[in-house]
Scaffold this active site. Structure first.
Site, PDB file in Angstrom:
ATOM      1  N   VAL A 119       9.021  -0.681   1.995  1.00  0.00           N
ATOM      2  CA  VAL A 119       7.638  -0.820   1.533  1.00  0.00           C
ATOM      3  C   VAL A 119       6.704  -1.006   2.718  1.00  0.00           C
ATOM      4  CG1 VAL A 119       8.318  -1.789  -0.687  1.00  0.00           C
ATOM      5  CG2 VAL A 119       7.911  -3.312   1.249  1.00  0.00           C
ATOM      6  N   ASP A 122       9.560  16.223   9.741  1.00  0.00           N
ATOM      7  CA  ASP A 122       9.274  15.875   8.342  1.00  0.00           C
ATOM      8  C   ASP A 122       7.775  15.930   8.063  1.00  0.00           C
ATOM      9  OD1 ASP A 122       9.941  15.125   5.746  1.00  0.00           O
ATOM     10  OD2 ASP A 122       9.623  13.007   6.180  1.00  0.00           O
ATOM     11  N   ILE A 175       0.809  -1.219   0.000  1.00  0.00           N
ATOM     12  CA  ILE A 175       0.000   0.000   0.000  1.00  0.00           C
ATOM     13  C   ILE A 175       0.841   1.267   0.000  1.00  0.00           C
ATOM     14  CG2 ILE A 175      -2.013  -1.060   1.077  1.00  0.00           C
ATOM     15  CD1 ILE A 175      -1.080   0.065   3.757  1.00  0.00           C
TER      16      ILE A 175
END
Length: 406
Positions: free
Chosen positions: A149, A260, A142
């Site tokens: 990942v 971030d 996803i």
């Protein structure tokens, strides 16, 4: 086991004789700016932000910040360069020698962290990714990013759905990425808030480090916003950012700085009572790819993150504070509303020096009929001086109340 190190020796110039030793991930900047690691106020040949060195022992990378008089490695003018042991860097009247001390052994022979002990070998690195972790069966991928990942995963007995982040097999030998992922786990253990993606577990399966997180059925927020009229788009975006600030206030109270914040790290899902936002990805806080540095890649690859970074964080990531997070929140809101960056990345205007000199594009230039309250809010939140911004996430959230109410 001796850890790798990068040593910077100043051989010539106003700071001759100084030595800087780095045994961990860091940045070193040179210039006349107040936030420069090596500040050279009397060297008029040096630009305000002249050069920056990315340090990830034993790797070391230098980038010229579009300085007026250039950065040189071994006498050759460069834009960016991976450095070797013995290389010299010059900027203005300053000459620096780079010494790289390699570790005595493989830095990933063992990683000892709470709840994790890994012994990695070349054979381990060839193993295929796991099909399940901690009883959760991996389903479709996803997401993906610098770390690897992300898969949706389901527990066959309970039916619980989670998200599992795996470091990509090709990246597993990178000590920095492993430590970054583990850092994320240690940070998330401190955080328990409905506006922050919930941490569940971490460990190793088939030599792959994994992180199990709460699963969020995300929607394409930008597509939703683009379909709305500007007044509704502003209302919805401000409402979601208020939710993000709730979670951020909790993180800051726990002493955690995200570093971030950007649209990609805000997960939005659709519920019967409206849209819900959660803040994600604390583990990328100090990775070079996501603090305005390239992680040994080209400048074009870092523009997306630069669009949300506070000036002091661009100049030197060590100066990131809660005020830098608040700047990033405002930059994210700006993009959600206008579908544009706060900075001008057009031809010839994409250097760090240009960004720091010119500052954000006023929202009125993106949206001609921007409400005065929105203009006032963004002007304050995107101030170059951190002291002129909102004092806290809670104060910033309260300031958005009227705009979120429409």
């Amino acid at each position: 086991m001796p850890s790798p190190a990068v040593v910077l020796e100043v051989l010539d110039g106003p700071a001759a004789g100084k030595v800087f030793t780095f045994r961990g991930q860091d940045t070193f900047s040179l210039g006349r700016s107040d936030s420069s690691s090596l500040r050279l106020v009397d060297d008029l040949v040096v630009s305000r932000n002249h050069l920056q060195i990315e340090i990830d022992p034993p790797r070391c990378y230098v980038r010229d910040l579009k300085s007026a008089n250039g950065t040189f490695v071994n006498g050759e003018r460069i834009a960016e360069r991976l450095l070797k042991d013995g290389d010299t860097i010059s900027g203005g009247r300053t000459l620096i020698r780079v010494l790289i001390e390699e570790a005595a052994d493989d830095p990933l022979d063992c990683i000892d962290t709470p709840g994790i002990f890994v012994s990695l070998t070349n054979t381990d690195l060839m193993e295929p990714p796991p099909t399940s972790v901690r009883g959760y069966k991996l389903a479709e991928q996803i997401g993906s990013g610098t770390m690897g990942v992300v898969h949706r995963a389901v527990h066959p007995q309970t039916g619980e759905v989670v998200a599992v982040k795996l470091i990509a097999p090709s990246m597993i030998a990178d000590d920095v990425l492993v430590k970054s992922m583990i850092r994320e786990a240690s940070l998330l253990r401190q955080l328990d808030h409905k506006r922050i993606v919930r941490f569940i577990d971490t460990g190793v399966e088939s030599s792959h480090v994994f992180l199990i997180m709460e699963y969020v059925a995300v929607i394409d927020l930008m597509a939703v916003l683009r379909s709305r009229k500007i007044t509704d788009r502003i209302r919805v975006a401000c409402g979601l950012i208020r939710q993000v600030l709730d979670g951020l206030a909790h993180a800051h109270a726990a002493g955690v700085i995200h570093r971030d914040i950007k649209p990609r790290n805000i997960l939005v899902s659709q519920h019967d009572d409206g849209l819900k936002a959660k803040l994600a990805d604390f583990g990328l806080a100090k990775s070079f790819a996501d603090v305005g540095l390239s992680r040994f890649s080209g400048e074009n690859e870092i523009k997306g993150t630069l669009s949300y970074m506070a000036p002091e964080q661009i100049e030197n990531s060590r100066y990131a504070t809660p005020k830098a997070d608040l700047f990033s929140v405002a930059a994210t809101l700006y993009t959600l509303i206008s579908d544009a960056s706060i900075y001008d990345f057009s031809e010839g205007c994409d250097s760090i020096e240009s960004i720091l000199r010119n500052g954000p594009i006023p929202i009125q230039q993106r949206i001609s009929n921007a409400p005065s309250e929105l203009v006032k809010f963004l002007n304050r939140a995107l101030e170059h001086d951190p002291a002129a911004r909102f004092r806290s996430a809670a104060e910033m959230r309260e300031s958005l109340t009227q705009l979120a109410a429409g």
